[in-house]
Design an enzyme around this catalytic site. Structure first.
Site, PDB file in Angstrom:
ATOM      1  N   LYS A 145       0.835  -1.206   0.000  1.00  0.00           N
ATOM      2  CA  LYS A 145       0.000   0.000   0.000  1.00  0.00           C
ATOM      3  C   LYS A 145       0.870   1.256   0.000  1.00  0.00           C
ATOM      4  CE  LYS A 145      -0.394  -0.139   5.052  1.00  0.00           C
ATOM      5  NZ  LYS A 145      -1.248  -0.593   6.163  1.00  0.00           N
ATOM      6  N   ARG A 166     -10.949   0.291  14.391  1.00  0.00           N
ATOM      7  CA  ARG A 166     -10.701   1.034  13.159  1.00  0.00           C
ATOM      8  C   ARG A 166     -11.463   0.327  12.045  1.00  0.00           C
ATOM      9  NH1 ARG A 166      -4.663   1.507  10.721  1.00  0.00           N
ATOM     10  NH2 ARG A 166      -5.353  -0.454   9.796  1.00  0.00           N
ATOM     11  N   HIS A 193      -6.765  -7.001  12.302  1.00  0.00           N
ATOM     12  CA  HIS A 193      -5.517  -6.231  12.413  1.00  0.00           C
ATOM     13  C   HIS A 193      -5.249  -5.926  13.886  1.00  0.00           C
ATOM     14  CE1 HIS A 193      -2.320  -4.001  10.560  1.00  0.00           C
ATOM     15  NE2 HIS A 193      -2.786  -2.800  10.811  1.00  0.00           N
ATOM     16  N   ARG A 237       1.066 -11.142   7.012  1.00  0.00           N
ATOM     17  CA  ARG A 237       0.693  -9.984   6.183  1.00  0.00           C
ATOM     18  C   ARG A 237       1.595  -8.782   6.507  1.00  0.00           C
ATOM     19  NH1 ARG A 237      -4.554  -9.503   8.110  1.00  0.00           N
ATOM     20  NH2 ARG A 237      -3.982  -7.529   9.046  1.00  0.00           N
ATOM     21  N   TYR A 294      14.866  30.337   7.267  1.00  0.00           N
ATOM     22  CA  TYR A 294      13.731  31.120   7.771  1.00  0.00           C
ATOM     23  C   TYR A 294      13.723  31.196   9.300  1.00  0.00           C
ATOM     24  CZ  TYR A 294      11.530  30.672   3.149  1.00  0.00           C
ATOM     25  OH  TYR A 294      11.237  30.729   1.814  1.00  0.00           O
ATOM     26  N   CYS A 300      12.870  23.963   4.634  1.00  0.00           N
ATOM     27  CA  CYS A 300      11.976  24.774   3.807  1.00  0.00           C
ATOM     28  C   CYS A 300      11.253  23.871   2.811  1.00  0.00           C
ATOM     29  CB  CYS A 300      12.771  25.842   3.075  1.00  0.00           C
ATOM     30  SG  CYS A 300      13.856  26.781   4.176  1.00  0.00           S
ATOM     31  N   MET A 301      10.526  24.468   1.897  1.00  0.00           N
ATOM     32  CA  MET A 301       9.737  23.663   0.959  1.00  0.00           C
ATOM     33  C   MET A 301      10.617  22.793   0.068  1.00  0.00           C
ATOM     34  SD  MET A 301       6.915  24.845  -1.858  1.00  0.00           S
ATOM     35  CE  MET A 301       5.816  25.595  -0.668  1.00  0.00           C
ATOM     36  N   ASP A 302      11.747  23.359  -0.400  1.00  0.00           N
ATOM     37  CA  ASP A 302      12.566  22.675  -1.395  1.00  0.00           C
ATOM     38  C   ASP A 302      13.993  22.407  -0.938  1.00  0.00           C
ATOM     39  OD1 ASP A 302      10.546  23.099  -3.602  1.00  0.00           O
ATOM     40  OD2 ASP A 302      10.978  25.171  -3.020  1.00  0.00           O
TER      41      ASP A 302
HETATM   42  C1  LIG Z   1      -0.670  -1.661   6.819  1.00  0.00           C
HETATM   43  C2  LIG Z   1      -1.327  -2.929   7.122  1.00  0.00           C
HETATM   44  C3  LIG Z   1      -0.558  -4.097   7.291  1.00  0.00           C
HETATM   45  C4  LIG Z   1       0.954  -4.101   7.330  1.00  0.00           C
HETATM   46  O1  LIG Z   1       1.358  -3.528   8.562  1.00  0.00           O
HETATM   47  P1  LIG Z   1       2.909  -3.412   8.938  1.00  0.00           P
HETATM   48  O2  LIG Z   1       2.904  -2.960  10.336  1.00  0.00           O
HETATM   49  O3  LIG Z   1       3.480  -2.421   7.997  1.00  0.00           O
HETATM   50  O4  LIG Z   1       3.485  -4.763   8.737  1.00  0.00           O
HETATM   51  C5  LIG Z   1      -1.224  -5.281   7.428  1.00  0.00           C
HETATM   52  N1  LIG Z   1      -2.583  -5.315   7.440  1.00  0.00           N
HETATM   53  C6  LIG Z   1      -3.334  -4.214   7.313  1.00  0.00           C
HETATM   54  C7  LIG Z   1      -4.818  -4.327   7.349  1.00  0.00           C
HETATM   55  C8  LIG Z   1      -2.738  -2.975   7.163  1.00  0.00           C
HETATM   56  O5  LIG Z   1      -3.496  -1.870   7.045  1.00  0.00           O
END
Ligand SMILES: *Cc1c(COP(=O)(O)O)cnc(C)c1O
Length: 407
Positions: free
Chosen positions: A59, A157, A189, A245, A291, A338-340
């Site tokens: 992701k 969540r 999770h 995962r 800045y 800064c930005m850049d």
């Molecule tokens: C991001 C995520 C993971 C991976 O988590 P890590 O801590 O980066 O290994 C696994 N499952 C779900 C649902 C996630 O959102």
């Protein structure tokens, strides 16, 4: 690890395009991504998986490492599945020709689910509306949708919580019977996987086992029960179920930096963030820098300009605190980011020249800071440091039979 250099798209590994001999030539900054490291990290993590199966989470543009190249490297390392948050990223992977099993878990009403179903993307289902839209997509495409029901075992969540989960299962049964969906998996999770002894870890596992049993009592038999993120993959085999995962650990970062570093788990950091100094100059003692003049030179000195800023994902909170390696020595950001760009006070006799490299983070094996050092300096987590590296920073890929530039 291969350090060979090849042009993008060159199928024959012996062919070198001389104009591509140094793909960083002319760049002001880049993020080097070591695809061999990603491949080998996945192989190492898969070796720890109690079931032997692994979903590599890619992701957020593969935690900033580049979606498609990272996904391919993870598959080369033996990943059985790819996991992704946003459906749009899953579709992008299919469009790039990645045909591995793929699960997406974030989408809102009206999302292009028919597109996902017709491309064979597994869909996470956490609510009745999502199931209804998925069933409609299956009917519209004439294909069975592959779903993983997400149960909230306490994180509060994503996932269906409590009686919502029971209600959801009562909708899944008829959808399976109709042939609109196949229940491939059930997943959840962790809240505190990075604190393996935390009492919620065991409680969530128990709740997860119970949720799977509830599905079974409803006549539903998913093949894949999955719960373990990186921290649980590395520290808690009892949570591995049918597939692990991990995300962060795929990229060689430790999810439990207070307990152990990447090397303790046989992992290698895949990203190295580098810039080339466009300006090196002398400043007198007592000169304020950047800045707000939050930094003032203590003596006559040499400063180097680093052409990366918050537009590139450098946290503004790194002002005056984050480390940078220039010319072999560890320095610290001087004044505001800064930005850049930002400035580094290199001291009175530093030999820096325009064009010299500034290494913001890497593996730490040559004295350079790590993403974990940046996280500690800026009071955040290593996840954020790599993921926020901006789209403006070109990714330079090395290894895994693929070297080249891909912005
Ligand atoms: C991001 C995520 C993971 C991976 O988590 P890590 O801590 O980066 O290994 C696994 N499952 C779900 C649902 C996630 O959102």
């Amino acid at each position: 690890m291969s350090e060979s250099t090849r042009a993008v798209g060159t199928a024959d590994p012996t062919t070198v395009d001389p104009t591509q001999a140094d793909p960083t030539r002319g760049l002001t900054a880049w993020a080097e991504v070591d695809l061999d490291a990603i491949r080998d990290n996945v192989a190492a993590l898969r070796g720890r998986s109690a079931s032997g199966a692994l979903m590599a989470v890619v992701k957020a543009d593969a935690y900033g490492h580049g979606l498609v190249h990272s996904a391919r490297a993870a598959l080369a390392g033996g990943a059985d599945y790819l996991g992704i948050a946003q459906l749009t990223e899953a579709i992008a992977l299919r469009e790039a020709g990645v045909d591995a099993p793929l699960l997406a878990w974030i989408f809102s009403p009206g999302a292009p689910l028919a597109d996902a179903v017709s491309r064979g993307i597994d869909i996470s289902i956490a609510s009745r509306w999502a199931l209804a839209e998925t069933v409609a997509a299956a009917r519209a495409t004439g294909r069975t949708a592959r779903i993983h029901v997400k149960v909230d075992t306490g994180l509060g969540r994503g996932g269906a919580f409590g009686s919502d989960y029971t209600d959801l299962l009562s909708d899944v049964g008829p959808a399976v019977a109709e042939g609109a969906v196949e229940l491939v998996g059930i997943f959840s999770h962790f809240i505190f996987a990075d604190a393996p002894e935390h009492p919620t870890v065991r409680a969530q596992q128990e709740r997860f086992v119970e949720a799977c049993a509830e599905a079974e009592r409803a006549g539903l038999r998913p093949q894949l029960r999955h719960l373990a993120n990186s921290a649980a993959t590395l520290t808690n085999p009892s949570a591995h179920f049918d597939m692990v995962r991990p995300g962060l650990a795929v990229y060689g970062l430790s999810p439990v930096p207070d307990l152990a570093g990447p090397e303790d788990y046989g992992l290698t950091e895949a990203m190295r963030l580098v810039a080339r100094l466009p300006l090196v100059k002398r400043l007198p003692a007592g000169q304020g820098i950047s800045y707000g003049h939050t930094y003032t030179t203590a003596a006559d000195t040499t400063v180097g300009l680093v052409p990366l800023g918050y537009a590139d994902g450098i946290p503004r909170a790194a002002s005056n605190v984050a480390p940078v390696q220039i010319g072999g020595a560890r320095q610290q950001i001087s004044g505001r980011v800064c930005m850049d760009q930002f400035v580094v006070d290199l001291g009175p006799s530093h030999p820096a020249q325009p064009g010299d490299e500034a290494v913001l983070f890497g593996r730490g094996v040559a004295g350079e800071p790590t993403a974990q050092d940046w996280a500690a300096a800026t009071d955040t987590i290593n996840y954020e440091i790599v993921t926020r590296v901006g789209a403006r920073v070109p990714r330079i890929y090395r290894g895994a039979d693929r070297v080249g530039k891909d912005t």
